[in-house]
Design an enzyme around this catalytic site. Sequence first.
Site, mmCIF file in Angstrom:
data_model
loop_
_atom_site.group_PDB
_atom_site.id
_atom_site.type_symbol
_atom_site.label_atom_id
_atom_site.label_comp_id
_atom_site.label_asym_id
_atom_site.label_seq_id
_atom_site.Cartn_x
_atom_site.Cartn_y
_atom_site.Cartn_z
ATOM 1 N N HIS A 130 0.966 -1.080 -0.176
ATOM 2 C CA HIS A 130 0.028 0.031 0.194
ATOM 3 C C HIS A 130 1.019 1.353 -0.123
ATOM 4 O O HIS A 130 1.130 1.789 1.124
ATOM 5 C CB HIS A 130 -0.830 -0.096 1.256
ATOM 6 C CG HIS A 130 -1.814 -1.101 1.062
ATOM 7 N ND1 HIS A 130 -1.728 -2.476 1.624
ATOM 8 C CD2 HIS A 130 -3.280 -0.865 1.003
ATOM 9 C CE1 HIS A 130 -2.981 -2.939 1.524
ATOM 10 N NE2 HIS A 130 -3.908 -2.328 1.128
ATOM 11 N N TRP A 141 -4.666 5.857 0.398
ATOM 12 C CA TRP A 141 -6.073 6.151 0.202
ATOM 13 C C TRP A 141 -6.506 7.449 -0.021
ATOM 14 O O TRP A 141 -7.727 7.810 -0.409
ATOM 15 C CB TRP A 141 -6.650 5.679 1.514
ATOM 16 C CG TRP A 141 -6.727 4.331 2.076
ATOM 17 C CD1 TRP A 141 -7.720 3.478 1.590
ATOM 18 C CD2 TRP A 141 -5.778 3.791 2.823
ATOM 19 N NE1 TRP A 141 -7.286 2.088 2.281
ATOM 20 C CE2 TRP A 141 -6.154 2.478 2.785
ATOM 21 C CE3 TRP A 141 -4.721 4.196 3.481
ATOM 22 C CZ2 TRP A 141 -5.109 1.452 3.535
ATOM 23 C CZ3 TRP A 141 -3.714 3.446 4.195
ATOM 24 C CH2 TRP A 141 -4.074 1.888 4.413
ATOM 25 N N GLU A 193 -6.868 -4.776 -5.204
ATOM 26 C CA GLU A 193 -8.418 -4.373 -5.331
ATOM 27 C C GLU A 193 -8.387 -3.071 -6.184
ATOM 28 O O GLU A 193 -9.274 -2.153 -5.977
ATOM 29 C CB GLU A 193 -8.749 -3.767 -3.799
ATOM 30 C CG GLU A 193 -8.465 -5.117 -2.995
ATOM 31 C CD GLU A 193 -8.713 -4.686 -1.522
ATOM 32 O OE1 GLU A 193 -8.992 -3.547 -1.170
ATOM 33 O OE2 GLU A 193 -8.457 -5.666 -0.622
ATOM 34 N N TRP A 198 -10.470 2.826 -3.920
ATOM 35 C CA TRP A 198 -10.301 3.509 -2.612
ATOM 36 C C TRP A 198 -8.849 3.656 -2.435
ATOM 37 O O TRP A 198 -8.245 4.327 -1.386
ATOM 38 C CB TRP A 198 -10.876 2.667 -1.503
ATOM 39 C CG TRP A 198 -10.632 1.035 -1.668
ATOM 40 C CD1 TRP A 198 -9.618 0.225 -1.444
ATOM 41 C CD2 TRP A 198 -11.852 0.336 -2.351
ATOM 42 N NE1 TRP A 198 -9.811 -0.902 -1.924
ATOM 43 C CE2 TRP A 198 -11.251 -1.069 -2.312
ATOM 44 C CE3 TRP A 198 -13.206 0.649 -2.634
ATOM 45 C CZ2 TRP A 198 -12.182 -1.834 -2.795
ATOM 46 C CZ3 TRP A 198 -13.875 -0.403 -3.145
ATOM 47 C CH2 TRP A 198 -13.177 -1.711 -3.144
ATOM 48 N N TYR A 263 -14.411 -9.534 1.052
ATOM 49 C CA TYR A 263 -15.022 -9.754 2.382
ATOM 50 C C TYR A 263 -16.230 -9.821 2.462
ATOM 51 O O TYR A 263 -17.116 -9.457 1.719
ATOM 52 C CB TYR A 263 -14.354 -8.416 3.019
ATOM 53 C CG TYR A 263 -12.885 -8.091 3.271
ATOM 54 C CD1 TYR A 263 -12.338 -8.926 4.393
ATOM 55 C CD2 TYR A 263 -11.740 -7.900 2.251
ATOM 56 C CE1 TYR A 263 -10.796 -8.839 4.752
ATOM 57 C CE2 TYR A 263 -10.701 -7.768 2.533
ATOM 58 C CZ TYR A 263 -9.986 -8.311 3.749
ATOM 59 O OH TYR A 263 -8.711 -8.158 3.807
ATOM 60 N N GLU A 300 -7.480 -12.437 -0.038
ATOM 61 C CA GLU A 300 -7.844 -11.817 1.127
ATOM 62 C C GLU A 300 -9.432 -11.795 1.313
ATOM 63 O O GLU A 300 -10.187 -11.901 0.399
ATOM 64 C CB GLU A 300 -7.656 -10.170 1.091
ATOM 65 C CG GLU A 300 -6.277 -9.639 1.280
ATOM 66 C CD GLU A 300 -6.298 -8.182 1.356
ATOM 67 O OE1 GLU A 300 -7.354 -7.382 2.221
ATOM 68 O OE2 GLU A 300 -5.582 -7.348 0.901
ATOM 69 N N TRP A 331 -7.447 -11.318 7.026
ATOM 70 C CA TRP A 331 -6.669 -10.280 7.292
ATOM 71 C C TRP A 331 -6.168 -10.263 8.566
ATOM 72 O O TRP A 331 -6.583 -11.284 9.521
ATOM 73 C CB TRP A 331 -7.426 -9.185 7.192
ATOM 74 C CG TRP A 331 -6.560 -7.767 6.650
ATOM 75 C CD1 TRP A 331 -6.705 -6.430 7.525
ATOM 76 C CD2 TRP A 331 -5.562 -7.470 5.767
ATOM 77 N NE1 TRP A 331 -5.796 -5.619 7.107
ATOM 78 C CE2 TRP A 331 -5.036 -6.492 5.964
ATOM 79 C CE3 TRP A 331 -5.221 -8.300 4.756
ATOM 80 C CZ2 TRP A 331 -3.997 -5.945 5.353
ATOM 81 C CZ3 TRP A 331 -4.100 -8.035 3.932
ATOM 82 C CH2 TRP A 331 -3.519 -6.728 4.315
ATOM 83 N N ARG A 332 -5.618 -9.235 9.341
ATOM 84 C CA ARG A 332 -4.954 -9.136 10.539
ATOM 85 C C ARG A 332 -5.654 -9.166 11.865
ATOM 86 O O ARG A 332 -7.051 -8.776 11.631
ATOM 87 C CB ARG A 332 -3.794 -8.196 10.302
ATOM 88 C CG ARG A 332 -4.645 -6.677 10.517
ATOM 89 C CD ARG A 332 -3.553 -5.644 10.137
ATOM 90 N NE ARG A 332 -4.171 -4.276 10.396
ATOM 91 C CZ ARG A 332 -3.740 -3.345 11.172
ATOM 92 N NH1 ARG A 332 -2.744 -3.733 12.000
ATOM 93 N NH2 ARG A 332 -4.251 -2.332 11.451
ATOM 94 N N HIS A 340 -10.956 -4.904 15.468
ATOM 95 C CA HIS A 340 -10.209 -5.008 14.286
ATOM 96 C C HIS A 340 -9.480 -6.259 14.421
ATOM 97 O O HIS A 340 -8.182 -6.428 14.219
ATOM 98 C CB HIS A 340 -9.591 -3.918 13.873
ATOM 99 C CG HIS A 340 -8.994 -3.756 12.306
ATOM 100 N ND1 HIS A 340 -9.954 -3.693 11.451
ATOM 101 C CD2 HIS A 340 -7.728 -4.138 11.873
ATOM 102 C CE1 HIS A 340 -9.167 -3.913 10.127
ATOM 103 N NE2 HIS A 340 -7.867 -3.979 10.560
#
Length: 374
Positions: A130, A141, A193, A198, A263, A300, A331-332, A340
């Site tokens: 990213h 972003w 993505e 985004w 997701y 993902e 994811w994490r 999260h």
Amino acid sequence: MKYQKLITTFLLLTICHVGVPAERVNNPSSNDPKATQETIHLYRNLLKIPSKGILFGHQDATLYGIGWKYEKDRSDVKTVCGDYPAVYGWEIGHIEQEAAYSLDSVYFSTMRQEIIKAYKRGGINTISWHCDNPLTGGNTWDVSSKEVVKSVLPGGKKHALFLTWLDRVAQFLNSLETEKGIKVPILFRPYHEHTGSWFWWGKNLCSAEEYKTLFQFTVEYLRKKEVHHLLYTYSPDNVSSEQAYFERYPGDTYVDILGIDMYHHGGKAQVQQYINSIHTVFGFLTPVGKRLQKPVVFSETGSEGIPMNNWWTEVLLKNIEAYPIAYVLVWRNAYDRPRHYFGPHPAEHSATDFVRFYQNKKTLFQKDLPAMYK
């Protein structure tokens, strides 16, 4: 209408086959003619692994988890089921800035150690990037401009800057080396993505040709920098058709692995929508992957906070087990944001179901891994 549909399908299949070397039909391999032997073996074994099951992966698995960070050999997944994931996800955003740590506050020196340790266990490493916005100076972003991709391509006003960023990526990737001089094979997943908008390379921020050129240029540049231990993963966000999936596809000679980021949002209320999307995407990716001899991966996925006690077995596994998917990565588990998390942890309500997921013969973890680099 019927004939128009046939023509569209024919054109799409033609696009998908552009650049596939004839010798790969019976001898599948990485697209990089200088790929290391370990990388070639990994590629071929990823093609074979679906006959045994689906590898399970977790982002930043051994770096941190719920309530902990940088504890030796710890993993939330391992604490719950007694085994490490088979696939380890990592993120190198901010490497381009020569920062000491990533955008997730992970020191790159620590990440390097964990990547090498995962390889020595026999595990598989996948890296996303990213990177910041090179035109505005904002983060990844920052989608305030539609000129960012154009600005980093040859002739663009930020091209020279972007080359220094790629140089730093290459330097880090080439530092992933064992004491015996073996470069750790990496599934590299840049500019992911892109079917969403985004990130600054997203669908509404650049043309299809600009995105393809960005991906192609990156692959070619890293090869010129002698980075030959990568398998490149193409991973759009959720799409509804094969045509949408391949709209910005950079070509077979630039892509080794076909992935999808998708997701489960909206909790129980949207579980069926997520399930339908799984069957749509893997329904068309399965024959394409077979035809092109490219591994197919769920690059993902997850559901933040895991809204259902039986999510692992009844939502995820039940709906992916019929497809020849090489791996699925969630994811994490953020150490500093209690809600999260996408993987299990001991105090989490789906942990018991995750153990059932682990025990299922279809899921493969560290202890189940065959020799992936031989």
